[in-house]
Scaffold this motif. Sequence first.
Motif, PDB file in Angstrom:
ATOM      1  N   ARG A 196      19.941  31.950 -26.119  1.00 32.05           N
ATOM      2  CA  ARG A 196      19.211  30.768 -25.635  1.00 32.05           C
ATOM      3  C   ARG A 196      18.671  31.002 -24.223  1.00 32.05           C
ATOM      4  O   ARG A 196      17.571  30.534 -23.878  1.00 32.05           O
ATOM      5  CB  ARG A 196      20.117  29.535 -25.674  1.00 32.05           C
ATOM      6  CG  ARG A 196      20.250  28.928 -27.068  1.00 32.05           C
ATOM      7  CD  ARG A 196      20.898  27.545 -27.013  1.00 32.05           C
ATOM      8  NE  ARG A 196      22.310  27.633 -26.697  1.00 32.05           N
ATOM      9  CZ  ARG A 196      23.291  27.757 -27.611  1.00 32.05           C
ATOM     10  NH1 ARG A 196      22.977  27.810 -28.901  1.00 32.05           N
ATOM     11  NH2 ARG A 196      24.545  27.815 -27.237  1.00 32.05           N
ATOM     12  N   ALA A 197      19.424  31.720 -23.408  1.00 29.92           N
ATOM     13  CA  ALA A 197      18.931  32.058 -22.069  1.00 29.92           C
ATOM     14  C   ALA A 197      17.698  32.953 -22.156  1.00 29.92           C
ATOM     15  O   ALA A 197      16.740  32.785 -21.385  1.00 29.92           O
ATOM     16  CB  ALA A 197      20.033  32.741 -21.266  1.00 29.92           C
ATOM     17  N   ALA A 200      14.732  30.799 -23.098  1.00 31.33           N
ATOM     18  CA  ALA A 200      14.261  29.991 -21.975  1.00 31.33           C
ATOM     19  C   ALA A 200      13.474  30.823 -20.960  1.00 31.33           C
ATOM     20  O   ALA A 200      12.583  30.299 -20.279  1.00 31.33           O
ATOM     21  CB  ALA A 200      15.454  29.323 -21.290  1.00 31.33           C
TER      22      ALA A 200
END
Length: 262
Positions: A196-197, A200
Amino acid sequence: MLARQRQAVILERVRAVGGVRVTELAAEFGVSDMTIRRDLETLHEQGLLAKVHGGATLAGPGSTDEPGFRAKSVRQSGEKAAIADRAAQLVRPGAAIALSAGTTTAELARRLTDVPGLTVVTNSLPVAEILHVGGRPDQTVVLTGGVRTPSDALVGPLAVAAIGALHLDLLFLGVHGISERAGFTTPNLMEADTDRALVAAADRLVVLADHTKWGTVGISSIVGLDAADVLVTDDRLAPDARRVLEDRVGELVIVAGTEGAE
């Protein structure tokens, strides 16, 4: 060596390293590929291992099952190669990109070693090794750091913190499973946070996933289907899956796979 003895050795090998290849076993035992395939079929019928294209892996995956990198590398090798070929066309010289952990992203890395001026951020030890050994001197490889998983990914707070300071043009994401309800998933909770990082940090998300990932659900969702700008998969994807994905992802790219490639 008797067939039963050979099968016992094969099963021990699968349990030790997670997966085996037909060609490697045939060379090791001095027998034909067909003989090894019969051995694998016997063990598969007994529920002791799972046959895949070109070899075998451990049987019985679940939502938290996380095969090792070697085990996954023998699965759908032809499809992964075709997907990687197509994905490589999206990379431009001088770009800053990320490659998540996975065997398909490792295949992509092998196709990027000659791209000039490329900066590659990765949490994959195999991807970093491929680019370090075979890449151009004007390429930059950034390895995130973190805790190592069974699939040779680096995950956890250290990886997330390193990624959080970056701004990337493109992320190529490998996933464990895809479903209409759960989206893109992984069997490792910390890997989901790290992925998820990466999502992003990137302007665009390209998911690389062969047809077998459809209907598989890992314990943790990474992002929903509509987060993907592009999904590259192979032409054995089921018609119902195509309909769902065409409606949900930005662009569905289907390539011709090579069934049964070693």
